[in-house]
Each structure stands twice: as C-alpha cells, then as structure tokens.
Design a protein around this motif. Sequence first.
Motif, PDB file in Angstrom:
ATOM      1  N   HIS A 293       0.809  -1.215   0.000  1.00  0.00           N
ATOM      2  CA  HIS A 293       0.000   0.000   0.000  1.00  0.00           C
ATOM      3  C   HIS A 293       0.846   1.270   0.000  1.00  0.00           C
ATOM      4  CE1 HIS A 293      -2.246  -3.048   2.706  1.00  0.00           C
ATOM      5  NE2 HIS A 293      -2.489  -3.315   1.422  1.00  0.00           N
ATOM      6  N   PRO A 294       1.445   1.615  -1.166  1.00  0.00           N
ATOM      7  CA  PRO A 294       2.210   2.871  -1.269  1.00  0.00           C
ATOM      8  C   PRO A 294       1.369   4.060  -0.837  1.00  0.00           C
ATOM      9  CG  PRO A 294       2.545   1.509  -3.210  1.00  0.00           C
ATOM     10  CD  PRO A 294       1.456   0.844  -2.420  1.00  0.00           C
ATOM     11  N   TYR A 295       2.011   4.951  -0.092  1.00  0.00           N
ATOM     12  CA  TYR A 295       1.283   6.091   0.482  1.00  0.00           C
ATOM     13  C   TYR A 295       1.561   7.351  -0.340  1.00  0.00           C
ATOM     14  CZ  TYR A 295      -0.761   9.009   4.136  1.00  0.00           C
ATOM     15  OH  TYR A 295      -1.556   9.861   4.846  1.00  0.00           O
ATOM     16  N   PRO A 296       0.521   8.028  -0.829  1.00  0.00           N
ATOM     17  CA  PRO A 296       0.726   9.229  -1.662  1.00  0.00           C
ATOM     18  C   PRO A 296       0.996  10.451  -0.789  1.00  0.00           C
ATOM     19  CG  PRO A 296      -1.616   8.777  -1.456  1.00  0.00           C
ATOM     20  CD  PRO A 296      -0.908   7.676  -0.710  1.00  0.00           C
ATOM     21  N   GLY A 297       2.174  10.485  -0.171  1.00  0.00           N
ATOM     22  CA  GLY A 297       2.472  11.603   0.722  1.00  0.00           C
ATOM     23  C   GLY A 297       2.859  12.870  -0.022  1.00  0.00           C
ATOM     24  N   ILE A 298       3.776  12.755  -0.975  1.00  0.00           N
ATOM     25  CA  ILE A 298       4.254  13.916  -1.718  1.00  0.00           C
ATOM     26  C   ILE A 298       4.145  13.623  -3.224  1.00  0.00           C
ATOM     27  CG2 ILE A 298       6.254  15.379  -2.226  1.00  0.00           C
ATOM     28  CD1 ILE A 298       7.241  14.885   0.575  1.00  0.00           C
ATOM     29  N   ASP A 299       3.508  14.509  -3.952  1.00  0.00           N
ATOM     30  CA  ASP A 299       3.343  14.343  -5.391  1.00  0.00           C
ATOM     31  C   ASP A 299       4.630  14.764  -6.099  1.00  0.00           C
ATOM     32  OD1 ASP A 299       2.525  14.073  -7.965  1.00  0.00           O
ATOM     33  OD2 ASP A 299       1.029  15.685  -7.908  1.00  0.00           O
ATOM     34  N   MET A 300       5.279  13.804  -6.750  1.00  0.00           N
ATOM     35  CA  MET A 300       6.543  14.079  -7.442  1.00  0.00           C
ATOM     36  C   MET A 300       6.365  14.168  -8.960  1.00  0.00           C
ATOM     37  SD  MET A 300       9.067  14.335  -5.275  1.00  0.00           S
ATOM     38  CE  MET A 300      10.526  13.905  -6.228  1.00  0.00           C
ATOM     39  N   SER A 301       5.103  14.114  -9.402  1.00  0.00           N
ATOM     40  CA  SER A 301       4.859  14.064 -10.851  1.00  0.00           C
ATOM     41  C   SER A 301       5.337  15.326 -11.565  1.00  0.00           C
ATOM     42  CB  SER A 301       3.373  13.831 -11.130  1.00  0.00           C
ATOM     43  OG  SER A 301       2.595  14.899 -10.597  1.00  0.00           O
ATOM     44  N   GLU A 302       5.285  16.473 -10.914  1.00  0.00           N
ATOM     45  CA  GLU A 302       5.668  17.723 -11.554  1.00  0.00           C
ATOM     46  C   GLU A 302       7.067  18.185 -11.149  1.00  0.00           C
ATOM     47  OE1 GLU A 302       2.696  20.649 -10.905  1.00  0.00           O
ATOM     48  OE2 GLU A 302       1.083  19.459 -11.809  1.00  0.00           O
ATOM     49  N   ALA A 303       7.795  17.364 -10.429  1.00  0.00           N
ATOM     50  CA  ALA A 303       9.147  17.746 -10.009  1.00  0.00           C
ATOM     51  C   ALA A 303      10.094  17.766 -11.197  1.00  0.00           C
ATOM     52  CB  ALA A 303       9.656  16.771  -8.955  1.00  0.00           C
ATOM     53  N   ASP A 304      11.001  18.685 -11.196  1.00  0.00           N
ATOM     54  CA  ASP A 304      11.984  18.829 -12.277  1.00  0.00           C
ATOM     55  C   ASP A 304      13.094  17.796 -12.083  1.00  0.00           C
ATOM     56  OD1 ASP A 304      13.658  19.553 -14.269  1.00  0.00           O
ATOM     57  OD2 ASP A 304      14.189  21.531 -13.452  1.00  0.00           O
ATOM     58  N   LYS A 305      13.073  16.749 -12.910  1.00  0.00           N
ATOM     59  CA  LYS A 305      14.050  15.687 -12.772  1.00  0.00           C
ATOM     60  C   LYS A 305      15.464  16.140 -13.122  1.00  0.00           C
ATOM     61  CE  LYS A 305      10.777  11.931 -13.589  1.00  0.00           C
ATOM     62  NZ  LYS A 305      10.467  10.711 -14.391  1.00  0.00           N
ATOM     63  N   ASN A 306      15.576  17.254 -13.816  1.00  0.00           N
ATOM     64  CA  ASN A 306      16.897  17.764 -14.172  1.00  0.00           C
ATOM     65  C   ASN A 306      17.389  18.814 -13.182  1.00  0.00           C
ATOM     66  OD1 ASN A 306      16.990  16.180 -16.568  1.00  0.00           O
ATOM     67  ND2 ASN A 306      15.687  17.700 -17.596  1.00  0.00           N
ATOM     68  N   GLY A 307      16.571  19.092 -12.179  1.00  0.00           N
ATOM     69  CA  GLY A 307      16.956  20.099 -11.203  1.00  0.00           C
ATOM     70  C   GLY A 307      18.152  19.656 -10.370  1.00  0.00           C
ATOM     71  N   ALA A 308      18.860  20.642  -9.837  1.00  0.00           N
ATOM     72  CA  ALA A 308      20.080  20.355  -9.073  1.00  0.00           C
ATOM     73  C   ALA A 308      19.804  19.551  -7.814  1.00  0.00           C
ATOM     74  CB  ALA A 308      20.779  21.668  -8.727  1.00  0.00           C
ATOM     75  N   ASN A 309      18.659  19.760  -7.201  1.00  0.00           N
ATOM     76  CA  ASN A 309      18.348  19.111  -5.923  1.00  0.00           C
ATOM     77  C   ASN A 309      17.333  17.976  -6.065  1.00  0.00           C
ATOM     78  OD1 ASN A 309      20.038  20.878  -4.449  1.00  0.00           O
ATOM     79  ND2 ASN A 309      18.412  22.442  -4.442  1.00  0.00           N
ATOM     80  N   TYR A 310      17.117  17.532  -7.293  1.00  0.00           N
ATOM     81  CA  TYR A 310      16.079  16.513  -7.496  1.00  0.00           C
ATOM     82  C   TYR A 310      16.372  15.234  -6.716  1.00  0.00           C
ATOM     83  CZ  TYR A 310      12.968  13.125  -9.614  1.00  0.00           C
ATOM     84  OH  TYR A 310      12.019  12.152  -9.797  1.00  0.00           O
ATOM     85  N   ALA A 311      17.617  14.782  -6.727  1.00  0.00           N
ATOM     86  CA  ALA A 311      17.973  13.535  -6.034  1.00  0.00           C
ATOM     87  C   ALA A 311      17.676  13.642  -4.544  1.00  0.00           C
ATOM     88  CB  ALA A 311      19.448  13.200  -6.263  1.00  0.00           C
ATOM     89  N   LEU A 312      18.003  14.801  -3.962  1.00  0.00           N
ATOM     90  CA  LEU A 312      17.739  15.008  -2.539  1.00  0.00           C
ATOM     91  C   LEU A 312      16.241  15.066  -2.260  1.00  0.00           C
ATOM     92  CD1 LEU A 312      18.768  15.583   0.316  1.00  0.00           C
ATOM     93  CD2 LEU A 312      18.875  18.018  -0.296  1.00  0.00           C
ATOM     94  N   ILE A 313      15.511  15.770  -3.118  1.00  0.00           N
ATOM     95  CA  ILE A 313      14.054  15.872  -2.956  1.00  0.00           C
ATOM     96  C   ILE A 313      13.400  14.496  -3.084  1.00  0.00           C
ATOM     97  CG2 ILE A 313      11.946  16.823  -3.974  1.00  0.00           C
ATOM     98  CD1 ILE A 313      13.617  19.265  -4.821  1.00  0.00           C
ATOM     99  N   GLU A 314      13.876  13.729  -4.066  1.00  0.00           N
ATOM    100  CA  GLU A 314      13.330  12.383  -4.259  1.00  0.00           C
ATOM    101  C   GLU A 314      13.599  11.500  -3.035  1.00  0.00           C
ATOM    102  OE1 GLU A 314      13.218   9.221  -7.908  1.00  0.00           O
ATOM    103  OE2 GLU A 314      15.191   9.970  -7.284  1.00  0.00           O
ATOM    104  N   GLN A 315      14.785  11.633  -2.481  1.00  0.00           N
ATOM    105  CA  GLN A 315      15.116  10.854  -1.287  1.00  0.00           C
ATOM    106  C   GLN A 315      14.223  11.233  -0.117  1.00  0.00           C
ATOM    107  OE1 GLN A 315      19.118  11.399   0.103  1.00  0.00           O
ATOM    108  NE2 GLN A 315      18.967   9.798   1.649  1.00  0.00           N
ATOM    109  N   MET A 316      14.026  12.525   0.107  1.00  0.00           N
ATOM    110  CA  MET A 316      13.168  12.978   1.195  1.00  0.00           C
ATOM    111  C   MET A 316      11.716  12.553   0.964  1.00  0.00           C
ATOM    112  SD  MET A 316      14.989  14.375   3.480  1.00  0.00           S
ATOM    113  CE  MET A 316      13.642  15.095   4.421  1.00  0.00           C
ATOM    114  N   ALA A 317      11.265  12.651  -0.294  1.00  0.00           N
ATOM    115  CA  ALA A 317       9.892  12.249  -0.600  1.00  0.00           C
ATOM    116  C   ALA A 317       9.680  10.768  -0.329  1.00  0.00           C
ATOM    117  CB  ALA A 317       9.564  12.577  -2.059  1.00  0.00           C
ATOM    118  N   GLY A 318      10.756   9.997  -0.503  1.00  0.00           N
ATOM    119  CA  GLY A 318      10.642   8.564  -0.256  1.00  0.00           C
ATOM    120  C   GLY A 318      10.236   8.230   1.164  1.00  0.00           C
ATOM    121  N   TYR A 319      10.646   9.055   2.120  1.00  0.00           N
ATOM    122  CA  TYR A 319      10.273   8.815   3.508  1.00  0.00           C
ATOM    123  C   TYR A 319       8.775   9.027   3.740  1.00  0.00           C
ATOM    124  CZ  TYR A 319      15.272   8.872   4.501  1.00  0.00           C
ATOM    125  OH  TYR A 319      16.615   8.599   4.515  1.00  0.00           O
ATOM    126  N   PHE A 320       8.155   9.803   2.877  1.00  0.00           N
ATOM    127  CA  PHE A 320       6.727  10.083   3.014  1.00  0.00           C
ATOM    128  C   PHE A 320       5.875   9.237   2.067  1.00  0.00           C
ATOM    129  CE2 PHE A 320       8.967  13.833   4.432  1.00  0.00           C
ATOM    130  CZ  PHE A 320       8.309  14.177   5.607  1.00  0.00           C
TER     131      PHE A 320
END
Length: 344
Positions: A293-320
Amino acid sequence: MSEMINRNELDENLKRANMFWKTDAGYALVSSRRRIGRLLILTRRVACRAVRIFCRPLLDHQTEFNASVVRCLNEYRKTIDMITDLKERFQEELEAERIKNRRSKEIRTGGTYKKFEDRMRGTREEIKSRLKIYESVVRKVRETNGCRLFALDLGCGRGEWLELMQEQGIAALGVDKNESMIRCCKKRRLDVVKNDLFMHLKNQGSHSVDILTAFQVVEHLDENMLAGVLREACRVLRPGGVLILETPNPENLIVGACNFFFDPTHIQKIPPGLLQVLVEDAGLTETEIIRLHPYPGIDMSEADKNGANYALIEQMAGYFNSCADYAVTAYKRENGETDENTAV
C-alpha cells in the motif's frame, strides 16, 4: 531461586546467633569414660566456674557486644521482611492497575472499534481486495500440504480473510475479543470465537494449523506477548505451514509519526527488519518482507528531474511515499523441528 537460598541461609545463621549469643549460657558436659567420667565432669565444671569468675569483666563485655549484634541482625531481618512485603504489594498493585487500564481502554474502544475500522482502515470490500495479494502464499502451502488446509486468523476483525478462505474451500476459524466484530462475522456465517488470541493459540494443538495469520494485530501486543505469540505460532504450524503478519510500516514518516496513533489501542511500532528477526528467532524460515500500500504523501509528478536538488528531494519524498503497511511471511521447517537455541 538464589534470593530464596540467601534468605534461608540468613534465617539459619540468625537462629544460631539467637541461641549462642550468651557467653555464660553454658553447655552440657559429658564424658565417654565410664569409670572416671563423673570425676572428669566435676573437675571441668569447677574449672569453668573458676575461669568465669576470673574472666567475668571480659565475658560481660563480650556478652553485651554479642547481644547488640544479634539485636541489630534481628532488626535487619525485620526490615528485609518489611521491604519484601512492600515490594510484593507494590508489584501486585502495579499489575492490577495495568490490567484495570487495559480493560478500561478495551471498554472505551470496544463498542466503537468497528466504526473506527470502517472509517480509518477501509471498507470490507477494499480490505478483501488488498488481502488477495497473499493468494500466491496460499498456493505455495497447497503445493506442500495438499488441499485440506486449516487456517487460523488471530484478531479476525470483520472477517475479510475468513471470507476469502471460505471462497477457496479452506476451513478457517477467526479469533477476536471485540463483540461487535464477532457479531459482524456471524452475520456472514463465518466461523469465529470470542477469546483472547494468545490464550486460544496456547490451547491450539501442535502441528494443527496450515495458515496462521494476524493482520494489523502485532502492533497491539507488547514485547512479551509478541514473543509468546511467535513461540506458539511455531508450535501450532504444521510442517510446510505459513505465518503471515501484517502491520503498519513505521518506515513511512506519516504513518510512524501520525497515522499510527489514530488507533488508541496500538502499543508499539515494529520496523520490518526487527519483526523479520523476531520471526526467525522463533524458529521459522524462508522469511520475506512484503511492503504494501504505497502512500501518496508527496506528489513528485511535476518535479523537475533535471533540477540540481532533485535527487535530494526524491530521497526525502521517499520517507513520506513509502508503503503504509508491510507483511512478514515465514514457513515452518519441513521436518517440524525448531532450533534448541531459539531466542524468545
């Protein structure tokens, strides 16, 4: 046991001290010689009296010292008895209060728990659909134990799993303490009993269960109860049988920090790795963690995958966004044996 032995030794030594603290108490004079025995005894008595008269001041001081020591020991023994009695009474009162609080919580939540589950966990149809993920586990047990299987569901709730087992032609029994849940199951003609899950498991015959399940249950158990349930689970499972434990996943920060506490009867959060180790220590093998049951905590669909901090944001979103629940599945050894050095 060692405490009992020490107290017995103390009592014995104290008894001897109370008997022999007087230096002038005297003792029986005897002799093994028949002819001159009486003369020897008389001589010893005279000598003892002479020594006592000569050493009277020293003996009086020794007697007073002995009396003081024995009085202190007697008071010390009384203090030990008093402390022991207070400790036992405190433990009894603490246990009574714990039981009272637990029963009070059960009374407060028992009548409304079904409404709570309907609202917070999901409808029967939703839960029944989610439980179908374990069909592959059931098929695996069928391959080893045949078609005549027996399933025991601990904390059966509204009976979704029992209904699935019934549809697959598997004899199943549910155990629950909540009266409203029991009535719900009986209305659907499901086989259920009202009982404490551990006591029912304790009375279950060895090697008598093929599929043992507890969905959203282990988080309601304290450490000792959980250890007991796992130990009994290993005992009651047939060789080739499976244990399925499903529980909230504290790896998800929203679940661990907030949603877990929606249920006031929850006791402890158990990380997946810990529950897997506990199950293995109880004697079961082939353990697997299934995240559900994956939990939809943070919507990453519109995140900029080429952004400088994307990897960090993706990691943090994973906790939610990590799964809200997980399950540990484990099987009984084919020979039905358990390790002699099993930790419980």
